[in-house]
Write a protein that holds these residues in place. Structure first.
Motif, PDB file in Angstrom:
ATOM      1  N   UNK A  24       6.765   5.260   0.760  1.00 46.13           N
ATOM      2  CA  UNK A  24       7.745   4.616   1.636  1.00 46.13           C
ATOM      3  C   UNK A  24       7.049   4.096   2.894  1.00 46.13           C
ATOM      4  N   UNK A  25       7.642   3.038   3.457  1.00 44.20           N
ATOM      5  CA  UNK A  25       7.131   2.470   4.711  1.00 44.20           C
ATOM      6  C   UNK A  25       8.195   2.634   5.791  1.00 44.20           C
ATOM      7  N   UNK A  26       7.736   2.539   7.040  1.00 43.77           N
ATOM      8  CA  UNK A  26       8.639   2.634   8.182  1.00 43.77           C
ATOM      9  C   UNK A  26       8.154   1.681   9.271  1.00 43.77           C
ATOM     10  N   UNK A  27       9.102   0.993   9.881  1.00 48.29           N
ATOM     11  CA  UNK A  27       8.790   0.083  10.991  1.00 48.29           C
ATOM     12  C   UNK A  27       9.602   0.526  12.198  1.00 48.29           C
ATOM     13  N   UNK A  28       8.913   0.760  13.316  1.00 49.53           N
ATOM     14  CA  UNK A  28       9.587   1.139  14.558  1.00 49.53           C
ATOM     15  C   UNK A  28      10.172  -0.117  15.183  1.00 49.53           C
ATOM     16  N   UNK A  37       3.977  -0.969  -4.126  1.00 46.77           N
ATOM     17  CA  UNK A  37       3.426  -0.074  -5.148  1.00 46.77           C
ATOM     18  C   UNK A  37       4.559   0.710  -5.819  1.00 46.77           C
ATOM     19  N   UNK A  38       5.470   1.271  -5.025  1.00 42.66           N
ATOM     20  CA  UNK A  38       6.606   2.009  -5.582  1.00 42.66           C
ATOM     21  C   UNK A  38       7.457   1.094  -6.448  1.00 42.66           C
ATOM     22  N   UNK A  70      10.331  -6.221  -0.565  1.00 41.23           N
ATOM     23  CA  UNK A  70      10.364  -4.808  -0.162  1.00 41.23           C
ATOM     24  C   UNK A  70      10.165  -4.571   1.334  1.00 41.23           C
ATOM     25  N   UNK A  71       9.433  -5.454   2.006  1.00 40.70           N
ATOM     26  CA  UNK A  71       9.136  -5.236   3.424  1.00 40.70           C
ATOM     27  C   UNK A  71      10.013  -6.072   4.354  1.00 40.70           C
ATOM     28  N   UNK A  94      -3.464   3.907 -11.637  1.00 35.69           N
ATOM     29  CA  UNK A  94      -2.649   2.715 -11.511  1.00 35.69           C
ATOM     30  C   UNK A  94      -3.523   1.463 -11.603  1.00 35.69           C
ATOM     31  N   UNK A  95      -3.187   0.558 -12.502  1.00 32.54           N
ATOM     32  CA  UNK A  95      -3.977  -0.644 -12.709  1.00 32.54           C
ATOM     33  C   UNK A  95      -3.767  -1.724 -11.679  1.00 32.54           C
ATOM     34  N   UNK A  96      -2.555  -1.830 -11.146  1.00 31.43           N
ATOM     35  CA  UNK A  96      -2.283  -2.835 -10.135  1.00 31.43           C
ATOM     36  C   UNK A  96      -0.890  -3.413 -10.230  1.00 31.43           C
ATOM     37  N   UNK A  97      -0.496  -4.051  -9.158  1.00 32.41           N
ATOM     38  CA  UNK A  97       0.836  -4.696  -9.098  1.00 32.41           C
ATOM     39  C   UNK A  97       0.817  -5.980  -9.900  1.00 32.41           C
TER      40      UNK A  97
END
Length: 145
Positions: free
Chosen positions: A21-25, A38-39, A102-103, A142-145
């Motif tokens: 998971x990612x988080x942005x302030x 990736x997820x 996702x972002x 994991x091979x890649x996206x």
């Protein structure tokens, strides 16, 4: 924008690498949380999104939402503790938006952190995040996206 094995990993975000998971302030002190590319690649097309309700307190590493794809159902774990201040109505209407952006527009929840200064130190950012994801992808085969 950093890239690891074809997966975009923006270097200006914070990551809980283990939970993907990612988080942005944000300027108002809240944080926006979402799934990493990736997820998304591991899960496949997201078909269902069930966030916790606004106002609910969520502990770090506990579920802030449940996401489901054709091959996986699981929690999106909060990277820091806090109260949910918003859920994403666009993702509720179109869960696949998580995969497509996702972002950006595919964020999952917004939180008011209860201890950002105490808990954010464990999160990775920049080159540290890229190296951590490379190690995790290697360990996961994991091979890649």
């Amino acid at each position: 924008m950093g890239t690891v094995r074809g997966c975009n990993i923006p270097e200006d975000l914070y990551y809980n690498v283990e939970n993907n998971v990612w988080v942005r302030k944000e300027d108002d002190g809240t944080v926006t949380v979402g799934m990493t590319a990736y997820a998304c690649s591991l899960a496949g097309e997201i078909v269902s999104y069930t966030p916790k309700k606004v106002g609910k307190d969520v502990a770090k590493d506990k579920s802030a939402a449940t996401v489901e794809s054709g091959k996986w159902v699981g929690p999106l774990k909060a990277p820091v503790s806090g109260a949910i201040t918003a859920t994403n109505p666009d993702v509720a209407a179109n869960p696949g938006l998580i995969n497509k952006d996702p972002y950006g527009n595919g964020w999952v929840v917004k939180l008011q952190p209860s201890d950002w200064d105490g808990e954010s130190g464990e999160l990775k950012t920049g080159a540290d995040a890229l190296a951590a994801f490379e190690s995790k992808m290697d360990a996961d085969g994991f091979g890649g996206c």
